[in-house]
Design an enzyme around this catalytic site. Structure first.
Site, short mmCIF file in Angstrom:
data_model
loop_
_atom_site.label_atom_id
_atom_site.label_comp_id
_atom_site.label_asym_id
_atom_site.label_seq_id
_atom_site.Cartn_x
_atom_site.Cartn_y
_atom_site.Cartn_z
N ASP A 1 0.86 -1.19 0.00
CA ASP A 1 0.00 0.00 0.00
C ASP A 1 0.89 1.24 0.00
O ASP A 1 2.10 1.13 -0.17
CB ASP A 1 -0.96 -0.02 1.20
CG ASP A 1 -2.32 0.60 0.85
OD1 ASP A 1 -2.33 1.76 0.42
OD2 ASP A 1 -3.35 -0.09 1.00
N HIS B 1 -2.85 2.98 -4.63
CA HIS B 1 -2.22 2.57 -3.37
C HIS B 1 -0.82 2.03 -3.63
O HIS B 1 -0.43 1.00 -3.09
CB HIS B 1 -3.09 1.55 -2.65
CG HIS B 1 -4.35 2.15 -2.04
ND1 HIS B 1 -4.31 3.09 -1.03
CD2 HIS B 1 -5.66 1.96 -2.32
CE1 HIS B 1 -5.54 3.44 -0.69
NE2 HIS B 1 -6.40 2.79 -1.47
N GLU C 1 -9.75 2.72 -5.24
CA GLU C 1 -9.28 4.06 -4.88
C GLU C 1 -8.04 4.50 -5.68
O GLU C 1 -7.01 4.83 -5.10
CB GLU C 1 -8.99 4.09 -3.37
CG GLU C 1 -10.24 3.81 -2.55
CD GLU C 1 -9.99 3.79 -1.04
OE1 GLU C 1 -10.89 4.24 -0.31
OE2 GLU C 1 -8.93 3.32 -0.61
C1 ACM Z 1 -11.01 -0.44 0.68
O1 ACM Z 1 -11.48 -0.41 1.83
N1 ACM Z 1 -10.39 0.61 0.17
C2 ACM Z 1 -11.12 -1.61 -0.15
#
Ligand code: ACM
Length: 558
Positions: free
Chosen positions: A203, A276, A339
């Site tokens: 991440d 991420h 995201e």
């Molecule tokens: C998430 O909680 N961004 C998958």
């Protein structure tokens, strides 16, 4: 008989650790439970037996030892495991109709027999048998034999799971947890018959898996120079300026994979893309869309610095995934997909050129192109991708499974279009959310998901047809670790909510009953005490006293 109540079973003799409500306190509740008369008493001469048709005796032996080891520690008795039938027998046989993970457990005053078609079934039968013994069997140390009756109540159990995917997730990026804790997390989940461990390994705040081809991922990407203090919404942001991080070597990963395999848990490793990705980009800035520099983030959130859709990025990710697939034998590779802001792609001549070349109308289609290329690579190696529900945007990759986290909408759309789905809606099964009144709980990211709400969760939305519903493989709870700094913090958030989810994903829908679950909870909390799990005591339920419990000893606090 369904829904048999614990008080139907006679109390055993007085003991240092109370046994009240202990018998038939099984969680998750089995498909069918028929109590009988009397009980089988383990004694100094009791022998465990394993039998199988040909191979797989190792798995039968592992299941037998899962019961024998704690009982030996508690009693001091030899309790050998021998080949062939004995007092407590674990038998692999094709002659039992319990499916891939089911088992039959028959206990009478004359002995106990667990039969199953697979090692997984025997293992789950062993977990049930552990729960039929007094909780004190999990003490991990000697208890005066005069004080305890080590009995298994007579009972006939047929059991098999409702769902094939029963998952718990752990984020080891925002905070890093050592191998020993990861194993403990897997051991605990397996006791409640979970079978998928989703390991969130990469991440923005760190890269946590050694990749031999790309050593900078862990030399550079595993370490951040500072970490946010307090809640993200507190302003101004304050930081502790200390190097923080860690990663798992490939040897450690193989050790965890084997540990999980023995407990019939398949690991779903997650390598995030295209978003991420800050830690990877800090290590290899050439994979970004800008000249950089990229930063290993010290703060939580969503960041615009994402993988650029260049050929060198695909070569890099294929190299990473090649090593990941060598380490993890399971079918699924989780490729993230959530995201990923598109601002850098909008501004990137390279990304725009890829869109023109491929005839893609917007950056969502570019993300879809990105994921589909990765899917082809993963499929070519005999594996499948699973991703967060954003992978639906711009077109879902043909063979992808969707993990529905922004509610159930993505999961419903995926199932309606014939794709497999794992439900993990953030409003219910995000175990980083609050589980009690905010002023009485440690700081979390937010939300509210008390035990009863988790228990009430139904993974199959009523809008689906029966054929579509078959695409719902199961459900999973996620533990994001922005606000969980230590293993005990993690356990506080996950237990006992994981027990409620275990019943959601294992037990037949028709047997689910909140009052009965609550009546079985005290004995389970006692077991968690004896395993030294730092669970949250569900104060709101006014449970009967637990005796020498963690709660009453003043522990179990944050
Ligand atoms: C998430 O909680 N961004 C998958």
């Amino acid at each position: 008989m369904l829904g048999c109540r614990p008080e139907a079973v006679a109390q055993t003799s007085p003991s240092a650790v109370p046994t009240s409500a202990a018998a038939l306190s099984i969680v998750p509740w089995p498909q069918s439970v028929v109590p009988g008369a009397g009980a089988f008493a383990v004694n100094a001469n009791t022998r465990f037996g394993v039998s199988s048709l040909g191979g797989a005796t190792d798995e039968a032996r592992f299941a037998a030892e899962a019961v024998a080891v704690p009982l030996r520690l508690a009693t001091g008795w030899a309790l050998p495991v021998v080949d062939g039938p004995a007092d407590i027998t674990f038998a692999l046989t094709s002659g039992v109709d319990t499916g891939e993970e089911g088992y039959r457990l028959s206990a009478t005053p004359g002995g106990v027999t667990v039969t199953a078609r697979t090692g997984a079934g025997l293992f789950y039968g062993a977990q049930t048998l552990v729960q039929l013994l007094p909780p004190a069997a999990l003490r991990g140390g000697r208890i005066g034999n005069g004080a305890m009756a080590w009995t298994v109540p007579s009972v006939d159990i047929h059991d098999a799971p409702r769902f094939g995917y029963r998952g718990l997730h752990l984020d080891v990026v925002r905070h890093f947890f050592p191998v020993e804790f990861v194993k403990r997390y897997i051991d605990l989940m397996a006791r409640y018959k979970f079978n998928r461990f989703h390991w969130h390994l990469t991440d923005d705040q760190g890269w946590r898996i050694e990749i031999k081809r790309y050593p900078r991922l862990t030399e550079v990407g595993a370490w951040r120079d500072s970490t946010l203090i307090g809640h993200y919404s507190n302003r101004p942001h304050r930081f502790v300026y200390e190097r923080y991080g860690g990663f798992y070597t490939q040897d450690e990963i193989r050790e965890v994979v084997e540990y999980a395999r023995q407990r019939h848990v398949t690991i779903v490793p997650e390598i995030e893309m295209p978003g991420h990705a800050s830690a990877a980009l800090a290590a290899y800035p050439n994979l970004g869309c800008t000249a950089g520099p990229s930063k290993i983030e010290a703060i939580w959130g969503v960041f615009p610095d994402i993988f650029c859709p260049k050929e060198e990025t695909f070569a890099f990710l294929e190299g990473v995934l090649t090593e990941v697939m060598e380490l993890f034998p399971g079918t699924y590779i989780h490729i993230g997909g959530d995201e990923a802001p598109k601002t850098y792609w909008e501004a990137s001549p390279l990304a725009q050129a890829v869109m023109r070349r491929e005839g893609l109308k917007d950056e969502h289609e570019l993300q879809s192109y990105f994921i589909q290329r990765i899917e082809r690579f993963v499929n070519a190696h005999g594996r499948r991708i699973i991703g967060w529900d954003e992978i639906l945007e711009g077109g879902l990759a043909p063979n992808a499974t969707v993990m529905s986290w922004r509610g159930e909408r993505g999961g419903i759309a995926a199932a309606q279009s014939g794709h497999d789905v794992v439900m993990t809606p953030s409003g219910v099964v995000y175990f980083d959310h609050y589980q009690g009144p905010r002023d009485q709980e440690p700081m979390t990211i937010g939300g509210n998901s008390p035990l009863e709400k988790v228990y009430a969760y139904e993974p199959i939305p009523d809008t689906l047809t029966a054929a579509q519903a078959r695409h719902i493989l199961g459900a999973q709870a996620n533990l994001w670790a922005e606000y969980q700094e230590t293993p005990s913090n993690v356990e506080y958030m996950v237990y006992p909510r994981a027990l409620a989810l275990a019943e959601v994903v294992w037990s037949p829908k028709a047997t689910r009953s909140w009052p009965e679950f609550v009546s079985r909870l005290p004995a389970q909390l006692l077991r968690l005490d004896l395993l030294d799990v730092n669970y949250r005591y569900p104060r709101e339920l006014a449970l009967p006293p637990l005796g020498a419990s963690q709660y009453e000893r003043g522990r179990g606090d944050w």
